[in-house]
Design a protein around this motif. Sequence first.
Motif, short mmCIF file in Angstrom:
data_model
loop_
_atom_site.label_atom_id
_atom_site.label_comp_id
_atom_site.label_asym_id
_atom_site.label_seq_id
_atom_site.Cartn_x
_atom_site.Cartn_y
_atom_site.Cartn_z
N PRO A 13 0.80 -1.24 0.00
CA PRO A 13 0.00 0.00 0.00
C PRO A 13 0.82 1.28 0.00
O PRO A 13 0.26 2.37 -0.05
N PHE A 14 2.15 1.15 0.04
CA PHE A 14 3.04 2.30 0.03
C PHE A 14 3.68 2.52 -1.35
O PHE A 14 4.44 3.47 -1.52
N GLU A 15 3.36 1.64 -2.30
CA GLU A 15 4.03 1.74 -3.60
C GLU A 15 3.15 1.35 -4.77
O GLU A 15 3.49 1.59 -5.91
N PHE A 108 5.42 11.07 -1.33
CA PHE A 108 5.85 10.63 -2.66
C PHE A 108 4.71 9.90 -3.36
O PHE A 108 3.81 9.38 -2.72
N LEU A 109 4.78 9.86 -4.68
CA LEU A 109 3.77 9.19 -5.49
C LEU A 109 4.10 7.70 -5.62
O LEU A 109 5.22 7.28 -5.35
N PRO A 110 3.13 6.88 -6.03
CA PRO A 110 3.39 5.44 -6.15
C PRO A 110 4.48 5.13 -7.17
O PRO A 110 4.53 5.74 -8.24
N ARG A 111 5.32 4.15 -6.81
CA ARG A 111 6.42 3.78 -7.71
C ARG A 111 6.02 2.69 -8.68
O ARG A 111 6.67 2.52 -9.71
N HIS A 112 4.96 1.95 -8.36
CA HIS A 112 4.54 0.87 -9.26
C HIS A 112 3.09 1.05 -9.69
O HIS A 112 2.19 1.15 -8.85
N LEU A 113 2.86 1.09 -10.99
CA LEU A 113 1.51 1.22 -11.56
C LEU A 113 1.10 -0.11 -12.17
O LEU A 113 1.81 -0.65 -13.01
N ASN A 114 -0.04 -0.61 -11.73
CA ASN A 114 -0.58 -1.85 -12.30
C ASN A 114 -1.82 -1.45 -13.10
O ASN A 114 -2.84 -1.04 -12.53
N LEU A 115 -1.74 -1.55 -14.40
CA LEU A 115 -2.76 -0.98 -15.28
C LEU A 115 -3.72 -2.06 -15.78
O LEU A 115 -3.33 -2.96 -16.52
N CYS A 116 -4.96 -1.92 -15.36
CA CYS A 116 -6.01 -2.91 -15.68
C CYS A 116 -7.27 -2.20 -16.14
O CYS A 116 -8.38 -2.63 -15.84
N PHE A 117 -7.13 -1.09 -16.86
CA PHE A 117 -8.28 -0.21 -17.09
C PHE A 117 -8.97 -0.41 -18.45
O PHE A 117 -9.88 0.33 -18.79
N ASP A 118 -8.56 -1.41 -19.21
CA ASP A 118 -9.22 -1.68 -20.49
C ASP A 118 -9.48 -3.18 -20.60
O ASP A 118 -8.57 -4.00 -20.49
N ALA A 157 6.52 9.78 -12.51
CA ALA A 157 7.10 9.50 -11.18
C ALA A 157 7.27 8.02 -10.92
O ALA A 157 7.79 7.62 -9.87
N ALA A 158 6.82 7.18 -11.85
CA ALA A 158 6.81 5.74 -11.61
C ALA A 158 8.16 5.10 -11.92
O ALA A 158 8.89 5.54 -12.82
N ASP A 159 8.46 4.06 -11.17
CA ASP A 159 9.65 3.25 -11.41
C ASP A 159 9.33 2.07 -12.31
O ASP A 159 10.15 1.65 -13.11
N SER A 160 8.10 1.53 -12.16
CA SER A 160 7.74 0.35 -12.94
C SER A 160 6.25 0.35 -13.27
O SER A 160 5.43 0.94 -12.57
N ILE A 161 5.93 -0.32 -14.36
CA ILE A 161 4.56 -0.44 -14.85
C ILE A 161 4.30 -1.90 -15.20
O ILE A 161 5.13 -2.54 -15.85
N THR A 162 3.15 -2.41 -14.78
CA THR A 162 2.69 -3.72 -15.25
C THR A 162 1.46 -3.52 -16.10
O THR A 162 0.53 -2.81 -15.72
N LEU A 163 1.44 -4.15 -17.27
CA LEU A 163 0.33 -3.99 -18.19
C LEU A 163 0.18 -5.31 -18.97
O LEU A 163 1.09 -5.67 -19.69
N SER A 164 -0.90 -6.06 -18.78
CA SER A 164 -2.04 -5.70 -18.00
C SER A 164 -2.58 -6.95 -17.31
O SER A 164 -2.49 -8.04 -17.86
N GLY A 165 -3.15 -6.75 -16.15
CA GLY A 165 -3.81 -7.85 -15.46
C GLY A 165 -5.22 -8.05 -15.95
O GLY A 165 -5.92 -8.97 -15.49
N PRO A 188 12.48 9.42 -17.63
CA PRO A 188 13.78 8.94 -17.14
C PRO A 188 13.69 8.16 -15.83
O PRO A 188 14.61 7.40 -15.52
N GLN A 189 12.62 8.35 -15.07
CA GLN A 189 12.46 7.61 -13.82
C GLN A 189 12.05 6.15 -14.06
O GLN A 189 12.28 5.28 -13.22
N LEU A 190 11.44 5.90 -15.20
CA LEU A 190 10.89 4.58 -15.49
C LEU A 190 12.00 3.59 -15.79
O LEU A 190 12.82 3.79 -16.68
N ARG A 191 11.99 2.50 -15.02
CA ARG A 191 13.05 1.49 -15.17
C ARG A 191 12.54 0.15 -15.71
O ARG A 191 13.28 -0.58 -16.35
N HIS A 192 11.29 -0.17 -15.40
CA HIS A 192 10.80 -1.50 -15.73
C HIS A 192 9.38 -1.44 -16.29
O HIS A 192 8.50 -0.78 -15.71
N VAL A 193 9.16 -2.14 -17.38
CA VAL A 193 7.81 -2.39 -17.89
C VAL A 193 7.64 -3.90 -17.91
O VAL A 193 8.44 -4.62 -18.51
N ARG A 194 6.60 -4.35 -17.23
CA ARG A 194 6.31 -5.78 -17.17
C ARG A 194 5.05 -6.04 -17.99
O ARG A 194 3.99 -5.49 -17.71
#
Length: 338
Positions: A13-15, A108-118, A157-165, A188-194
Amino acid sequence: MTIANKSDLCTRPFEWFEVHPDGSVFLCCPAWLKRPSGNLLQGTIEEIWNGPVAQEIRKSIFNRSFHNCNHNRCPHLLNHTAPVCCSDQVSDKRVKDALSAKNSQLSFLPRHLNLCFDRSCNLACTSCRKHVLQTHGVDLGRARQISDILLKKLIPAADSITLSGFGDPFGSPTYLALLRKLNQRNFPQLRHVRLHTNGQLLTRQMWQNLPDLQPLVSEIEISIDAATEKTYQLNRPGGDFSLLLNNIEFLRTTGAKLTLSMVVQQNNWREIPEFVELAQRFQAAVYLSQLVNWGTYTKEEYQRRAIHLPEHPEHQQARRILLKTEGKAQQISSNLSL
């Protein structure tokens, strides 16, 4: 209710910031924590990320009650695996400091975005949906609006993104348009796309058409739910098993970590050893997950399929197969609780 290890905390819940089609935002997987913290289309990011619900969820981590969480379903609470851990195991300094100070309101903003919006997907897998879905009309407009908010306010502001569950990254024009905009220059902050995909559309040509995305892709999870063509057609109707294998053969050359996943159920549990062998053939990790009823089954049908339930007549057989397989192979993770 408290968990067994009194020193355990949870960083999720912190990221974590998970966005769904109606704009609802969850600070963890909603199968494990069903309470949304807000709505991206109705409130500000600050109201969602640091609002009363988000703060209350974080406080339940501090007092170790985890009372918002499903203790029987979350594999991390059950097995005491990351993101459930002791404070000295937390690597992110901002999260570690917040946990140490018991700050439920974060600077700080969340570092991990889990994108399930479509919901859009090129297949209709029975464990997920009853029909092939392509978002259109109001839903398409909503998906595009969410994508714009993410690109302007959260992805920088994100470090990583998961797309998509939910849906497929390459079966959704909205997801694909977003992926085409991701690059190291603008983010430049983005390091990982899963990438989590059924693998049908992620061909060599598709990969080559995404040159800016390639350096960011650190992992590709491919949901298969089978080890044979016959079972694949049952669980992934409309998919081409030969095409899938050809795509995986190419993807293992990309440098991204490969994971093959299976939703274990009554019609495929006997294929677990063969599934592990298939993953080893492609030098891929294995993820085995329990079946969740997302409204696609009647209660009776779900109980017939849900092999992870202790009362299922084949549960013990499946458990023995899983334990035997785990003893012979590495890189197998699971939330089966068998």
